[in-house]
Design a protein around this motif. Structure first.
Motif, mmCIF file in Angstrom:
data_model
loop_
_atom_site.group_PDB
_atom_site.id
_atom_site.type_symbol
_atom_site.label_atom_id
_atom_site.label_comp_id
_atom_site.label_asym_id
_atom_site.label_seq_id
_atom_site.Cartn_x
_atom_site.Cartn_y
_atom_site.Cartn_z
ATOM 1 N N GLY A 10 -4.846 -4.354 -9.267
ATOM 2 C CA GLY A 10 -4.191 -3.280 -7.963
ATOM 3 C C GLY A 10 -4.643 -3.606 -7.055
ATOM 4 N N LYS A 11 -5.779 -4.776 -6.471
ATOM 5 C CA LYS A 11 -5.750 -5.336 -5.465
ATOM 6 C C LYS A 11 -4.473 -6.326 -4.247
ATOM 7 C CE LYS A 11 -9.313 -8.197 -3.132
ATOM 8 N NZ LYS A 11 -9.999 -8.717 -3.011
ATOM 9 N N GLU A 12 -3.922 -7.008 -5.266
ATOM 10 C CA GLU A 12 -2.833 -7.793 -4.095
ATOM 11 C C GLU A 12 -1.743 -6.629 -4.137
ATOM 12 O OE1 GLU A 12 -1.402 -11.947 -5.358
ATOM 13 O OE2 GLU A 12 -2.933 -11.394 -7.170
ATOM 14 N N PHE A 13 -1.230 -5.851 -5.047
ATOM 15 C CA PHE A 13 -0.294 -4.331 -4.627
ATOM 16 C C PHE A 13 -0.753 -2.990 -3.831
ATOM 17 C CE2 PHE A 13 0.532 -6.140 -9.116
ATOM 18 C CZ PHE A 13 2.152 -5.595 -9.100
ATOM 19 N N VAL A 14 -1.371 -2.596 -3.787
ATOM 20 C CA VAL A 14 -1.933 -2.732 -2.668
ATOM 21 C C VAL A 14 -2.076 -3.141 -1.206
ATOM 22 C CG1 VAL A 14 -3.008 -0.594 -3.794
ATOM 23 C CG2 VAL A 14 -4.602 -2.561 -3.444
ATOM 24 N N LYS A 15 -2.109 -4.209 -1.169
ATOM 25 C CA LYS A 15 -1.848 -4.971 -0.460
ATOM 26 C C LYS A 15 -0.820 -5.089 0.804
ATOM 27 C CE LYS A 15 -3.632 -9.718 1.573
ATOM 28 N NZ LYS A 15 -4.282 -10.854 1.053
ATOM 29 N N LEU A 16 -0.069 -5.613 -0.594
ATOM 30 C CA LEU A 16 1.562 -6.257 -0.300
ATOM 31 C C LEU A 16 2.254 -4.183 0.385
ATOM 32 C CD1 LEU A 16 4.208 -6.980 -0.398
ATOM 33 C CD2 LEU A 16 4.241 -6.641 -2.720
ATOM 34 N N ILE A 17 1.761 -3.180 -0.522
ATOM 35 C CA ILE A 17 2.139 -1.848 0.106
ATOM 36 C C ILE A 17 1.777 -1.177 1.625
ATOM 37 C CG2 ILE A 17 2.301 0.597 -0.351
ATOM 38 C CD1 ILE A 17 2.165 -0.240 -3.424
ATOM 39 N N ALA A 18 0.652 -1.761 1.652
ATOM 40 C CA ALA A 18 -0.398 -1.388 3.563
ATOM 41 C C ALA A 18 0.987 -1.991 3.912
ATOM 42 C CB ALA A 18 -1.599 -1.738 3.183
ATOM 43 N N LYS A 19 1.247 -3.681 4.169
ATOM 44 C CA LYS A 19 1.640 -4.544 5.230
ATOM 45 C C LYS A 19 2.862 -3.933 5.682
ATOM 46 C CE LYS A 19 2.976 -8.994 5.584
ATOM 47 N NZ LYS A 19 3.596 -10.192 5.208
ATOM 48 N N HIS A 20 3.662 -3.661 4.130
ATOM 49 C CA HIS A 20 4.753 -2.695 3.779
ATOM 50 C C HIS A 20 4.956 -1.860 5.459
ATOM 51 C CE1 HIS A 20 9.707 -2.402 2.403
ATOM 52 N NE2 HIS A 20 8.975 -0.807 2.817
ATOM 53 N N VAL A 21 4.183 -0.674 5.047
ATOM 54 C CA VAL A 21 4.394 0.332 5.636
ATOM 55 C C VAL A 21 4.178 -0.153 6.984
ATOM 56 C CG1 VAL A 21 3.043 2.184 6.220
ATOM 57 C CG2 VAL A 21 2.991 1.875 3.994
ATOM 58 N N GLU A 22 3.017 -1.038 6.804
ATOM 59 C CA GLU A 22 3.016 -1.362 8.527
ATOM 60 C C GLU A 22 3.773 -1.929 9.087
ATOM 61 O OE1 GLU A 22 -0.770 -3.626 11.236
ATOM 62 O OE2 GLU A 22 -0.673 -2.828 9.272
ATOM 63 N N GLU A 23 4.584 -2.398 9.433
ATOM 64 C CA GLU A 23 5.366 -3.846 9.175
ATOM 65 C C GLU A 23 7.100 -2.720 9.738
ATOM 66 O OE1 GLU A 23 6.075 -7.178 6.948
ATOM 67 O OE2 GLU A 23 3.938 -7.934 7.432
ATOM 68 N N ASN A 24 6.971 -1.412 8.707
ATOM 69 C CA ASN A 24 8.402 -0.631 9.132
ATOM 70 C C ASN A 24 7.736 0.626 9.423
ATOM 71 O OD1 ASN A 24 10.284 -2.509 7.536
ATOM 72 N ND2 ASN A 24 8.570 -2.459 5.892
ATOM 73 N N GLU A 25 6.584 0.756 9.979
ATOM 74 C CA GLU A 25 6.142 1.717 10.751
ATOM 75 C C GLU A 25 6.641 3.314 9.825
ATOM 76 O OE1 GLU A 25 7.219 2.322 14.834
ATOM 77 O OE2 GLU A 25 5.844 0.587 15.161
ATOM 78 N N LEU A 26 6.251 2.237 8.679
ATOM 79 C CA LEU A 26 6.405 4.343 8.067
ATOM 80 C C LEU A 26 5.614 5.855 7.338
ATOM 81 C CD1 LEU A 26 7.827 2.270 4.654
ATOM 82 C CD2 LEU A 26 8.888 3.243 5.763
ATOM 83 N N GLU A 27 6.465 6.400 7.786
ATOM 84 C CA GLU A 27 5.197 7.582 7.359
ATOM 85 C C GLU A 27 5.216 7.762 6.119
ATOM 86 O OE1 GLU A 27 5.434 12.303 9.044
ATOM 87 O OE2 GLU A 27 6.425 10.503 10.047
#
Length: 725
Positions: free
Chosen positions: A589-606
Motif C-alpha cells: 500500500g505505501k506507494e499507492f497512498v503516496k501517489l494518491i496523496a500527491k495527486h490530491v494535493e497537486e489538483n487541490e481535490l476535495e
C-alpha cells in the motif's frame, strides 16, 4: 382574580416556576373547574404540568393513564423530586412486586398519593378496578391520547377500552393530552372517550427553531458520518425502522470514531436503560434507535435528528423530529428518502386486515407527499395538522433555502378541478391522475372511464406533474382529501370559486427521487477519477515487474476504482477499500497512498467527505470456521457440508479471504483431488502467462476439456495466497 393568584402561587410552590407556558394556565383552570379538557400541545410544550399541578391542588388522587413503563418511571421520579414525600406519586404496572403494590395501595388509601400512573393494561385488571372504586378520584388524565385512534401513528387497541372502565370505576372529569393529532384523530379521541363537549386547547404545531431537510437515500452511512463529524460533542438521535439496521449503523459509527450506542426493543432491558442513561448523561453523543426510543426522553438539547428510513406516518415523523431543540436552541432534522422504502413498508402491511391496510397506505401517501413536494416543509406539516402557515418562505427548510423551478399552474388546476367534479368526487388522486394522463388500467376500465371524452386530456404532462398540482392544491385549500373515505378528493368552497374565476398560480416542480440508486455495499460509485485510475494501473504494473508478480495479485481493478473514487491517503484508510485487507495494505500500500496523496494535493481535490468510511470488520462466523477447518486440514467439501454451503459458495468465501490479504494453505486438499502436473500447469499459467485473473480466460488458454472451473479456481486461491499474501 383570587383564583389567579392561587394558581401562580401554587406553580411557584410546587414547581418553582414564575410563569406558565403557552396556554397551560387556561388548561389548568378548566381542569380545576371540573370540566372535560382536550389538550393538543407539541412535544416540549409542557403537557405534563397541565395535569400535575391540578392533581396537587385538588382533593383525591388523579389517575394518569400512560402507555410506557419508562415514561411513568421518569414522571414519578420527577414528581418526587418536587416533594418531600415519595408517596406523592406512584405507578402501578407489571414491573412491581406484590410488596411494592401493597405499599402503593396503602399510600393511596392514606391520602398521600396525588398522582397514580397506570398502563391501560393494568387499568383493565379486575382487582385494580375493585381497588380504585374505593378511592376518591380527582380526575383521569389520558396521556398520549392519539393511541386511541386507528388513524394515529401509535394505535393501541387497549386504549379503546378506557372509557367503559372509567364508567365502571366511577365518573370523574377527563383530560386527554397528545402531542400529535390531525383533525380526524382529534375527533376520534373525543368520540371514544365520550368527551365531544370538552373544551379544546390547541397550541400551534410550528417549531420555528427546527430546520427540516429531505435528502436522497444514497451512500447514506457515509452522508451520516459526514454530518455527525460536524456535531461532535452534541446530542443526536438517528431513527431506523429495523433493529438489524440499528445495530449495523451503530457499529459503523463507532469504528469511524463517533460515540454511538444502539437502542431497540429487542435488547435486554438493562442494556437499553444503560444506553439511554449514557445518552442522558452525555457519555455518548449519538443514539441509533428504532421508534421505541425517546417517548419518555426529556433531553432538551438534542441538536440533530436523522431519519435513516422515512417513517410510516407524518405524525411519527413530527413526533420524532420534535425531540430536537426542545430548549428553543438549534434543531436540525434530516430525513433520507427513497421510494423503495415506501414499497417495503407497503409489503409489510400485506396480510393485515383490509381496513388497516387502507389506513396504513393513506398515512404512507402523506409521507411520500411530504418528502417529494418542493413547497415549504413547514407549510406541508402544519397543513397536515389542520393549521395554516401564512408566511411565504420559512427560511428554515431545504425547499425554502433552495427553491425549485416554478411553473404556471392555472390551466392544470382548472383541468384537475373539472375532472374531480366530473368523476363526482368519488375517487382518489391516483385514479384521477390515470384518467388525466390516459392510463387505461384495470380500475379505469372497470368504471369505463377510458371511454370518457376527457380521458387523456392532461397527457401532455406526466404523473409527477399532476401529483405536484394535487399536493399543492391541497395545501392551498382548493381541494380537500376526505380521510373518512380513505382519501377521496373533493372540491372546497375556494376550489369552486377558482373554477368560476381562474387566476394565475405559480407552483413548483416536485423533487425527483426516482433517479437515486439505493446504497450498495461495494463502496464504488460512478465518480471514478480516470486520471488517477490510469496512474494507479501504471504504478501497479511497475511494482509487478519489480516483484515479478502478475498485476492482479497486487490489487484487482475494482480496488483501484474505489481508490480513484475515495482517495485514501493513509494505510489505515486504504484498509477500508473493498478487496484490500490489512495484509495487502501493509505489503503493497505505501506507494499507492503516496501517489494518491500527491495527486490530491497537486489538483487541490476535495476528497469525498474528506474521509474514507471504515466498514465494520466482517465478523462472518463462516470465515472464521473455514480458516479453522483449513488449519485442521479438513477436506473442503466437508467444511462446506458442515456450514450448509454448496462447494461453489465455499470457494467464493475462500476467494474473498485471500483477495483481501489473508493467507491460507490448502495444499493438503489440492494434493488429494488433483495430480501434481495438473496443479503445476494451472499455477504456472497464473504466474507466467496470465494478464488477468479471469477464470474464463484461463480455461480458454488451458483447454476447457482438460481443466474444470473448480480446479482452476482452487489453484488460483493457492496462487494468490502464496504469491500475493
Amino acid at each position: 382574580m383570587a383564583k389567579q393568584v392561587d394558581l401562580n402561587a401554587s406553580l411557584k410552590e410546587h414547581f418553582g416556576f414564575d410563569t406558565f407556558k403557552g396556554n397551560q394556565e387556561e388548561v389548568i383552570n378548566n381542569v380545576l373547574k371540573g370540566n372535560d379538557t382536550f389538550v393538543l400541545m407539541p412535544t416540549g410544550g409542557g403537557k405534563s404540568l397541565c395535569y400535575q399541578l391540578p392533581a396537587l391542588m385538588l382533593e383525591g388522587t388523579a389517575i394518569v393513564i400512560s402507555p410506557l413503563i419508562a415514561l411513568m418511571k421518569n414522571q414519578v421520579d420527577a414528581m418526587r423530586n418536587f416533594s418531600e414525600d415519595d408517596g406523592i406519586a406512584h405507578f402501578l404496572n407489571s414491573s412491581l412486586t406484590k410488596t411494592a403494590i401493597n405499599k402503593v395501595k396503602e399510600d393511596i388509601l392514606d391520602g398521600k398519593t396525588k398522582l397514580l400512573y397506570v398502563a391501560p393494561e393494568s387499568l383493565t385488571k379486575e382487582e385494580n378496578i375493585e381497588f380504585l372504586k374505593q378511592v376518591k378520584i380527582s380526575f383521569y388524565a389520558v396521556d398520549e391520547a392519539h393511541c386511541i385512534s386507528e388513524w394515529g401513528h401509535d394505535f393501541r387497541p387497549e386504549y379503546r377500552r378506557i372509557r367503559p372502565i372509567i364508567s365502571e370505576i366511577g365518573d370523574s372529569p377527563v383530560i386527554a393530552l397528545t402531542a400529535t393529532a390531525t383533525p380526524k384523530v382529534q375527533h376520534d379521541i373525543q368520540k371514544n372517550l365520550g368527551m365531544l363537549n370538552a373544551m379544546v386547547f390547541k397550541s400551534s404545531f410550528n417549531r420555528p427553531n427546527l430546520y427540516y431537510e429531505v435528502r436522497p437515500k444514497m451512500h447514506t452511512s457515509k452522508e451520516i458520518i459526514k454530518i455527525l463529524k460536524n456535531y461532535t460533542g452534541k446530542s443526536s438521535i438517528i431513527y431506523c425502522l429495523s433493529r438489524k439496521k440499528v445495530e449495523e449503523l451503530a457499529e459503523t459509527l463507532v469504528v469511524n470514531g463517533i460515540k454511538a450506542l444502539p437502542y431497540h426493543a429487542g435488547m435486554d432491558a438493562s442494556t437499553r436503560a444503560k444506553n439511554q442513561d449514557q445518552f442522558l448523561m452525555e457519555e455518548t453523543d449519538v443514539i441509533v434507535a428504532t421508534i421505541a426510543f425517546g417517548m419518555g426522553i426529556d433531553k432538551p438539547d438534542v441538536r440533530l435528528v436523522i431519519h435513516y428510513d422515512i417513517p410510516k406516518s407524518l405524525e411519527g415523523y413530527y413526533q420524532e423530529t420534535g425531540r430536537a431543540g426542545r430548549d428553543g436552541g438549534e434543531g436540525r432534522c434530516i430525513a433520507f428518502y427513497s421510494y423503495k422504502d415506501i414499497q417495503k413498508l407497503e409489503k409489510f402491511m400485506q396480510g393485515k386486515p383490509l381496513a388497516e391496510q387502507e389506513i396504513g397506505k393513506q398515512l404512507l401517501l402523506e409521507t411520500v407527499a411530504y418528502a417529494e413536494s418542493s413547497i415549504c416543509r413547514r407549510k406541508t406539516l402544519l397543513h397536515y395538522f389542520g393549521e395554516k402557515y401564512e408566511v411565504k418562505d420559512c427560511e428554515t427548510c431545504d425547499n425554502c433555502v433552495n427553491p425549485k423551478e416554478e411553473f404556471e399552474a392555472k390551466e392544470s388546476i382548472v383541468k384537475l378541478l373539472n375532472m374531480v367534479q366530473l368523476l363526482k368526487e368519488r375517487f382518489k388522486s391516483d385514479h384521477i391522475i390515470n384518467v388525466l394522463t390516459g392510463n387505461a388500467n384495470t380500475a379505469i376500465k372497470s368504471y369505463k372511464h377510458h371511454e370518457l371524452d376527457v380521458f387523456g386530456s392532461g397527457d401532455e404532462y406526466d404523473d409527477k406533474h399532476w401529483n405536484a398540482v394535487i399536493r399543492q392544491s391541497l395545501v392551498k385549500g382548493l381541494i380537500i382529501k376526505d380521510i373518512e373515505s380513505y382519501g377521496l378528493l373533493r372540491i372546497s368552497k375556494a376550489g369552486h370559486e377558482f373554477l368560476k374565476h381562474p387566476q394565475s398560480v405559480m407552483m413548483t416542480k416536485d423533487h425527483d427521487f426516482d433517479v437515486v440508486e439505493e446504497e450498495t455495499n461495494t463502496g464504488g460509485t460512478a465518480a471514478v477519477d480516470t486520471n488517477l485510475f490510469n496512474m494507479l494501473k501504471d504504478l501497479r504494473k511497475d511494482i509487478s515487474k519489480k516483484l515479478s508478480l502478475p498485476p492482479f495479485v497486487i490489487f484487482q481493478d475494482p480496488s483501484l476504482e474505489a481508490m480513484s473514487t475515495y482517495y485514501p491517503i493513509t494505510i489505515e484508510e486504504l484498509q477500508n477499500i473493498p478487496g484490500v485487507g490489512t495484509g495487502k495494505a501493509s505489503r503493497f500500500g505505501k506507494e499507492f497512498v503516496k501517489l494518491i496523496a500527491k495527486h490530491v494535493e497537486e489538483n487541490e481535490l476535495e476528497r469525498p467527505m474528506d474521509l474514507v468510511v471504515k466498514s465494520v470488520a466482517n465478523k462472518s462466523k463462516n470465515k472464521i470456521a473455514i480458516i479453522q477447518g483449513i488449519d485442521r486440514q479438513m477436506p473442503l467439501d466437508d467444511i462446506a457440508a458442515s456450514k450448509g454451503m454448496e462447494m461453489d459458495e465455499l470457494i467464493k468465501e475462500l476467494e474473498s479471504i485471500v483477495y483481501s490479504g489473508t493467507r491460507v494453505n490448502i495444499d493438503y486438499y489440492i494434493d488429494q483431488v488433483m495430480d501434481e502436473d495438473h496443479r503445476d500447469d494451472i499455477f504456472y499459467y497464473f504466474k507466467e502467462d496470465a494478464e488477468t485473473d479471469d477464470i474464463q480466460a484461463a480455461l480458454e488458454e488451458l483447454g476447457e476439456d482438460q481443466y474444470s472451473e473448480e480446479d482452476v479456481r482452487i489453484v488460483r486461491i493457492k496462487f494468490i495466497s502464496e504469491v500475493g499474501n
